[in-house]
Design an enzyme around this catalytic site. Structure first.
Site, mmCIF file in Angstrom:
data_model
loop_
_atom_site.group_PDB
_atom_site.id
_atom_site.type_symbol
_atom_site.label_atom_id
_atom_site.label_comp_id
_atom_site.label_asym_id
_atom_site.label_seq_id
_atom_site.Cartn_x
_atom_site.Cartn_y
_atom_site.Cartn_z
ATOM 1 N N SER A 37 0.663 -1.303 0.140
ATOM 2 C CA SER A 37 0.082 -0.106 0.249
ATOM 3 C C SER A 37 0.815 1.184 0.057
ATOM 4 C CB SER A 37 -0.989 0.003 1.089
ATOM 5 O OG SER A 37 -0.158 -0.129 2.648
ATOM 6 N N ASP A 324 -4.288 7.578 8.105
ATOM 7 C CA ASP A 324 -5.392 6.929 8.843
ATOM 8 C C ASP A 324 -4.793 5.962 9.685
ATOM 9 O OD1 ASP A 324 -3.927 4.676 7.326
ATOM 10 O OD2 ASP A 324 -5.553 4.364 5.940
ATOM 11 N N HIS A 327 -1.393 4.097 7.495
ATOM 12 C CA HIS A 327 -0.735 4.807 6.531
ATOM 13 C C HIS A 327 -0.222 6.276 6.742
ATOM 14 C CE1 HIS A 327 -3.212 1.572 4.771
ATOM 15 N NE2 HIS A 327 -2.044 1.484 4.229
#
EC number: 3.1.1.-
Length: 349
Positions: A37, A324, A327
């Protein structure tokens, strides 16, 4: 005549200076990225997985405020590195169905949120494994050859910068499913050995300038603090950080050996120390909050829990290290890229 030569020289100097200022490096034709990610710019959008973020408030600080599938408030390192190299402001996801052949020339990212070096990781999460990313890379090179010729493909393989970024999902999630087979140290070693094998396979496919990110202090992300850090203290999950350190201790010398064995350049890129220092000393880097994310209450808020219905999202994400609960924010990514890229690129080009 002398005056004309002098003027021409001044023009060339000005052009070169502007190129340096803009981050343009003609020796780097493309940026090719593999991983999870941290580098995913939307490859998960059309997958049958819950690990998506192509909805607000993700992307609120992205150009146009679009939620593109990047796990951040804005851009991610693959974008920021591409910009710093003078290639593009954003790096496209290879799985983007709207990509045209010419969009492939400056590079792509194959990264998929939720993947890892352990094949079980991608299987559990229903995402693209790093090994399948290599298959897509072969397809990418075939497209380059078909549309732009063998020489262009050769140039991309030999001179592009290749980045490999993974391990967080393995360490934080899959280890729990593998604990009956491995202790923490042996699992970290297994992952590091898998990373080295991945680099070997990438090299066999023609890549010659490869950078591999270290594991990060994943035990210090807000979600890990909330679940494992103690109800009141919310400290870092130290056993998890120790696994990350073990992974790095195994990976770094192994990549050094591989660099000596194979032609080209293979780099270990130490991201752990920079991010850990940012988390421990946020004010030093201009941040106010390091132990929770901006989105929602920032404790367990990730993916679908980070949504536009949540009324608690902060207004200034640039003051938070994390966007978040897992991340970093675009600004945190920018600090990391600025701190590391020039240092390591100088060893490659």
């Amino acid at each position: 005549m002398k005056l004309q030569i002098l003027l021409l020289a001044l023009v060339l100097i000005a052009v070169e200076a502007n190129a340096v200022k803009q981050g343009i490096n003609a020796t780097i034709p493309a940026l090719i990225v593999f991983g999870d990610s941290i580098m995913d710019t939307g490859n998960n959008n059309n997958l049958p997985t819950l690990l998506k973020c192509n909805f607000p408030p993700y992307g609120k600080d992205y150009p146009g405020g679009d939620a593109t599938g990047r796990f951040s408030d804005g851009r991610v390192p693959s974008d920021l590195i591409a910009e710093k190299l003078g290639l593009a402001k954003t790096l496209p996801a290879y799985m983007n169905s709207y990509l045209k052949p010419e969009d492939l020339l400056k590079g792509v990212t194959f990264a998929s949120r939720g993947t890892g070096y352990d094949p079980l990781t991608a299987k559990i999460m229903s995402v693209i494994s790093v090994w399948d990313q290599l298959i897509y890379f072969k397809e990418y090179i075939s497209k380059i050859k078909r549309h732009f010729g063998e020489e262009k493909a050769k140039d991309i393989l030999e001179h592009s910068f290749f980045l490999v970024v993974s391990s967080s999902n393995d360490l934080a999630h899959t280890y729990l499913a593998q604990a009956h087979r491995y202790d923490r140290t042996s699992y970290a070693n297994f992952l590091a050995d898998s990373a080295v094998h991945f680099v070997r396979e990438l090299h066999k496919l023609g890549a010659r300038k490869i950078g591999v990110f270290s594991a990060v202090p994943v035990g210090c992300v807000p979600l890990q603090r909330t679940v494992f850090g103690g109800f009141f203290t919310r400290g870092c999950n130290e056993p998890l950080n120790n696994m990350a350190k073990q992974f790095n201790a195994r990976l770094s010398p192994a990549l050094d050996s591989l660099d000596k064995e194979l032609d080209g350049v293979i780099l270990y890129i130490n991201v752990y120390d920079t991010l850990f220092d940012m988390i421990q000393h946020p004010k030093k880097y201009g941040f106010d909050v390091a132990d929770k994310g901006c989105c929602g209450k920032g404790l367990l808020t990730i993916s679908y829990l980070c949504n536009s219905l949540n009324p608690f999202t902060c207004s200034n994400s640039s003051s938070y290290i994390f966007w978040d609960s897992y991340h970093p924010s675009e600004r945190a990514y920018q600090v990391i890229v600025d701190n590391l890229l020039d240092k390591y690129l100088s060893k490659v080009y």
